[in-house]
Design a protein around this motif. Structure first.
Motif, PDB file in Angstrom:
ATOM      1  N   TYR A  78       7.933  11.882  31.367  1.00 19.85           N
ATOM      2  CA  TYR A  78       8.925  10.845  31.074  1.00 19.85           C
ATOM      3  C   TYR A  78      10.289  11.192  31.678  1.00 19.85           C
ATOM      4  N   GLY A  79      10.543  12.464  31.857  1.00 19.66           N
ATOM      5  CA  GLY A  79      11.830  12.897  32.415  1.00 19.66           C
ATOM      6  C   GLY A  79      11.853  12.968  33.924  1.00 19.66           C
ATOM      7  N   LYS A  80      10.742  12.600  34.565  1.00 19.21           N
ATOM      8  CA  LYS A  80      10.672  12.654  36.027  1.00 19.21           C
ATOM      9  C   LYS A  80      10.596  11.247  36.600  1.00 19.21           C
ATOM     10  N   PRO A  81      11.229  11.025  37.752  1.00 16.36           N
ATOM     11  CA  PRO A  81      11.237   9.664  38.322  1.00 16.36           C
ATOM     12  C   PRO A  81       9.857   9.252  38.815  1.00 16.36           C
ATOM     13  N   SER A  82       9.654   7.965  38.860  1.00 17.35           N
ATOM     14  CA  SER A  82       8.405   7.410  39.381  1.00 17.35           C
ATOM     15  C   SER A  82       8.213   7.797  40.837  1.00 17.35           C
ATOM     16  N   ARG A  83       6.967   8.014  41.229  1.00 19.03           N
ATOM     17  CA  ARG A  83       6.643   8.291  42.615  1.00 19.03           C
ATOM     18  C   ARG A  83       6.058   7.069  43.308  1.00 19.03           C
ATOM     19  N   ASP A  84       5.608   6.102  42.524  1.00 23.64           N
ATOM     20  CA  ASP A  84       4.871   4.975  43.099  1.00 23.64           C
ATOM     21  C   ASP A  84       5.571   3.633  42.957  1.00 23.64           C
ATOM     22  N   PHE A  85       6.441   3.475  41.972  1.00 24.05           N
ATOM     23  CA  PHE A  85       7.229   2.254  41.851  1.00 24.05           C
ATOM     24  C   PHE A  85       8.258   2.264  42.974  1.00 24.05           C
ATOM     25  N   PRO A  86       8.421   1.165  43.728  1.00 20.07           N
ATOM     26  CA  PRO A  86       9.321   1.188  44.903  1.00 20.07           C
ATOM     27  C   PRO A  86      10.758   1.557  44.530  1.00 20.07           C
ATOM     28  N   ALA A  87      11.306   2.538  45.221  1.00 23.62           N
ATOM     29  CA  ALA A  87      12.672   2.985  44.939  1.00 23.62           C
ATOM     30  C   ALA A  87      13.704   1.908  45.213  1.00 23.62           C
ATOM     31  N   ALA A  88      13.380   0.942  46.076  1.00 21.49           N
ATOM     32  CA  ALA A  88      14.320  -0.128  46.420  1.00 21.49           C
ATOM     33  C   ALA A  88      14.284  -1.279  45.420  1.00 21.49           C
ATOM     34  N   GLU A  89      13.350  -1.240  44.470  1.00 25.71           N
ATOM     35  CA  GLU A  89      13.273  -2.277  43.431  1.00 25.71           C
ATOM     36  C   GLU A  89      14.368  -2.038  42.411  1.00 25.71           C
ATOM     37  N   LYS A  90      15.033  -3.098  41.953  1.00 24.11           N
ATOM     38  CA  LYS A  90      16.217  -2.902  41.108  1.00 24.11           C
ATOM     39  C   LYS A  90      15.893  -2.295  39.745  1.00 24.11           C
ATOM     40  N   ARG A  91      14.620  -2.349  39.314  1.00 22.69           N
ATOM     41  CA  ARG A  91      14.235  -1.751  38.035  1.00 22.69           C
ATOM     42  C   ARG A  91      13.763  -0.303  38.194  1.00 22.69           C
ATOM     43  N   TYR A  92      13.908   0.254  39.374  1.00 21.54           N
ATOM     44  CA  TYR A  92      13.334   1.570  39.654  1.00 21.54           C
ATOM     45  C   TYR A  92      13.753   2.628  38.638  1.00 21.54           C
ATOM     46  N   LYS A  93      15.004   2.664  38.251  1.00 23.40           N
ATOM     47  CA  LYS A  93      15.500   3.703  37.339  1.00 23.40           C
ATOM     48  C   LYS A  93      14.870   3.621  35.955  1.00 23.40           C
ATOM     49  N   GLN A  94      14.232   2.493  35.653  1.00 17.02           N
ATOM     50  CA  GLN A  94      13.575   2.339  34.353  1.00 17.02           C
ATOM     51  C   GLN A  94      12.112   2.786  34.392  1.00 17.02           C
ATOM     52  N   TYR A  95      11.658   3.280  35.556  1.00 16.93           N
ATOM     53  CA  TYR A  95      10.271   3.717  35.696  1.00 16.93           C
ATOM     54  C   TYR A  95      10.213   5.221  35.916  1.00 16.93           C
ATOM     55  N   THR A  96       9.250   5.860  35.263  1.00 19.37           N
ATOM     56  CA  THR A  96       9.110   7.310  35.294  1.00 19.37           C
ATOM     57  C   THR A  96       7.717   7.689  35.786  1.00 19.37           C
ATOM     58  N   LEU A  97       7.527   8.975  35.977  1.00 15.36           N
ATOM     59  CA  LEU A  97       6.202   9.463  36.336  1.00 15.36           C
ATOM     60  C   LEU A  97       5.190   9.118  35.246  1.00 15.36           C
ATOM     61  N   LEU A  98       5.636   9.085  33.997  1.00 16.26           N
ATOM     62  CA  LEU A  98       4.736   8.707  32.904  1.00 16.26           C
ATOM     63  C   LEU A  98       4.269   7.258  33.060  1.00 16.26           C
ATOM     64  N   HIS A  99       5.169   6.373  33.513  1.00 16.04           N
ATOM     65  CA  HIS A  99       4.753   4.995  33.794  1.00 16.04           C
ATOM     66  C   HIS A  99       3.653   4.974  34.858  1.00 16.04           C
ATOM     67  N   ASP A 100       3.857   5.727  35.939  1.00 14.97           N
ATOM     68  CA  ASP A 100       2.842   5.790  36.997  1.00 14.97           C
ATOM     69  C   ASP A 100       1.490   6.197  36.413  1.00 14.97           C
ATOM     70  N   GLN A 101       1.515   7.251  35.611  1.00 15.02           N
ATOM     71  CA  GLN A 101       0.268   7.784  35.064  1.00 15.02           C
ATOM     72  C   GLN A 101      -0.400   6.797  34.119  1.00 15.02           C
ATOM     73  N   ARG A 102       0.389   6.170  33.252  1.00 14.85           N
ATOM     74  CA  ARG A 102      -0.187   5.252  32.265  1.00 14.85           C
ATOM     75  C   ARG A 102      -0.725   3.982  32.926  1.00 14.85           C
ATOM     76  N   VAL A 103       0.031   3.449  33.886  1.00 14.84           N
ATOM     77  CA  VAL A 103      -0.422   2.231  34.563  1.00 14.84           C
ATOM     78  C   VAL A 103      -1.700   2.509  35.342  1.00 14.84           C
ATOM     79  N   ARG A 104      -1.727   3.623  36.046  1.00 18.25           N
ATOM     80  CA  ARG A 104      -2.921   3.952  36.830  1.00 18.25           C
ATOM     81  C   ARG A 104      -4.136   4.141  35.928  1.00 18.25           C
ATOM     82  N   ALA A 105      -3.942   4.856  34.827  1.00 21.31           N
ATOM     83  CA  ALA A 105      -5.057   5.083  33.910  1.00 21.31           C
ATOM     84  C   ALA A 105      -5.554   3.768  33.317  1.00 21.31           C
ATOM     85  N   TYR A 106      -4.618   2.890  32.984  1.00 15.00           N
ATOM     86  CA  TYR A 106      -5.040   1.595  32.423  1.00 15.00           C
ATOM     87  C   TYR A 106      -5.842   0.806  33.451  1.00 15.00           C
ATOM     88  N   LEU A 107      -5.302   0.659  34.661  1.00 18.07           N
ATOM     89  CA  LEU A 107      -5.944  -0.190  35.665  1.00 18.07           C
ATOM     90  C   LEU A 107      -7.277   0.387  36.144  1.00 18.07           C
TER      91      LEU A 107
END
Length: 441
Positions: A78-107
């Motif tokens: 949760y304390g690390k930035p997302s690696r897969d959410f586009p950095a140029a997207e305006k919501r980027y700062k609200q996404y974390t590595l935990l988001h990447d992991q949870r979304v991938r696991a769900y899908l």
């Protein structure tokens, strides 16, 4: 059919949240003989319950609990930035590595949907990366193509090729995507938002109230609206302007109200939901925006039988309002034209009533049934054309690979001519590490 919507934050207030909940409820009610099974997956959850009412037939699945002190916020990822959410997207700062992991696991592991729908650019990228291979992958664009920066568009041009369809809110925006973004095998089309009928009776058109609603943001041009209303107020002193919404521009707009001498005549009313009862108290609704990807408040006002005066902003208003029939369109950025249109309808109550009645009838285009029918047709077409579109995508990849290969062969090499040095020529046919292969993007 099971349909899953991927939403940034289903617990928040916002236009995309509201329109997604409207569509989800309509699909659950009207889709097919007994309705579709619908699930909403919220990337984040910042409060206990959603702010908008959720249809009981819809299941809600939050992925990351961002509330202070939650177990998720204590995880290292949760304390690390997302690696897969586009950095140029305006919501980027609200996404974390935990988001990447949870979304991938769900899908990849939990999602059993027939159709998965993303609702913003970064989420569409998640869907393109990890969407279930057996499901149709549909990206929605609630913003305009031209509202995205070049860096984000570069990412989207690559990732959106993995979608089955891209849905915009207006025909004009769909045309822009078709022209500017090569998406072989991807169906690009427009389907407008559902806007339900107003919960109460329509306006009777007799009040001396002009209303406006939306975020207090620069692009909404409330400064222009106040400038135009100052001219109206000088000629029609009994009329008042009510602006509904909140945002960073509020202090500036309050100062402008005072500076224009409109204290007591132009009021900032704050955020109100639902907005329809307030629109029903007005005789005119005005929008001064520089741009609108759709124009939800325009339709909500029309649902209340109120004529709308709007700038002819790209891209939505002209697809919602027919000038002189169910509302008025004026040039963008023209305070004088905006003021003149308001005065004309203030001074002509008969025309105001006729436009209001036409607006109420015209707004039925945004009923749930025709919009659901369009989505059902889309899902059916995507299933039938799946193999053909996959071949189009594969053929485009091979063609692009061949072009890149041809360019690399023609490119001059160190040592002079096309053949380079004797050493270059001896090794010119050797495979290189990481070389592009047919069928990969």
């Amino acid at each position: 059919m099971k349909i899953v919507f991927l939403l940034h934050n289903a617990y928040a207030v916002g236009g995309t949240v509201r329109t997604t909940l409207n569509l989800a409820a309509a699909l659950a009610e009207h889709g097919g003989a007994a309705g579709h099974t619908v699930e909403i997956v919220s990337m984040s959850r910042h409060r206990e319950t959603p702010r908008f009412a959720l249809d009981p037939r819809i299941s809600l699945v939050p992925l990351v609990d961002t509330r202070a002190g939650s177990a998720d916020t204590r995880q290292d990822a949760y304390g690390k930035p997302s690696r897969d959410f586009p950095a140029a997207e305006k919501r980027y700062k609200q996404y974390t590595l935990l988001h990447d992991q949870r979304v991938r696991a769900y899908l990849e592991e939990r999602c059993d949907a027939d159709v998965v729908v993303g609702t913003r650019p970064g989420i569409n990228v998640y869907l393109a990366l990890w969407g279930p291979r057996g499901a149709l992958r549909v990206g929605q664009e609630h913003l305009r193509h031209d509202a995205h920066g070049k860096k984000l568009l570069t990412v989207l041009a690559q990732r959106y090729r993995e979608l089955d369809a891209l849905v915009t809110m207006t025909e004009a925006d769909a045309a822009v995507y078709r022209k500017r973004m090569a998406l072989p095998g991807v169906r690009v089309l427009a389907v407008p938002n559902i806007v339900p009928p107003a919960p109460g009776p329509p306006s009777d058109g007799t009040s001396k109230v002009i209303a406006a609603a939306g975020r207090l943001a620069p692009g909404k041009r409330y400064d222009l609206l106040l400038e135009a209303f100052a001219a109206v107020a000088a000629k029609e002193p009994d009329w008042e302007l009510r602006i509904y919404g909140g945002g960073a521009q509020e202090p500036r707009l309050r100062a402008l109200v005072r500076g224009l001498g409109l204290t007591g005549r132009a009021r900032l009313m704050g955020t109100v939901s639902p907005i329809e009862p307030e629109f029903a108290k007005a005789s005119l609704v005005v929008s001064a925006s520089d741009a609108e990807s759709f124009g939800m408040t325009l339709v909500e006002a029309m649902r209340c039988g109120v004529p709308v005066i709007s700038t002819d902003a790209p891209l939505g208003p002209a697809e919602i309002i027919t000038d002189g029939v169910d509302g008025r369109l004026v040039p963008v950025g023209d305070a004088r034209a905006l003021a003149e249109a308001m005065v004309e309808l203030i001074e002509d109550p008969v025309a105001r009533k006729e436009l209001g009645a036409a607006a109420l009838a015209s707004a039925r285009r945004f009923d749930a049934e025709p919009i659901v029918a369009r989505y059902d047709r889309l899902f059916g077409e995507l299933r039938v054309t799946r193999r053909r579109r996959a071949w189009q995508r594969f053929r485009a990849r091979v063609t692009n690979w061949a072009r890149r290969k041809a360019r690399s062969v023609r490119r001059p090499r160190p040592g002079g001519g096309p053949g380079g040095t004797p050493h270059d020529r001896r090794h010119s046919h050797a495979p290189t590490q990481g070389a592009a292969q047919p069928g990969r993007s």
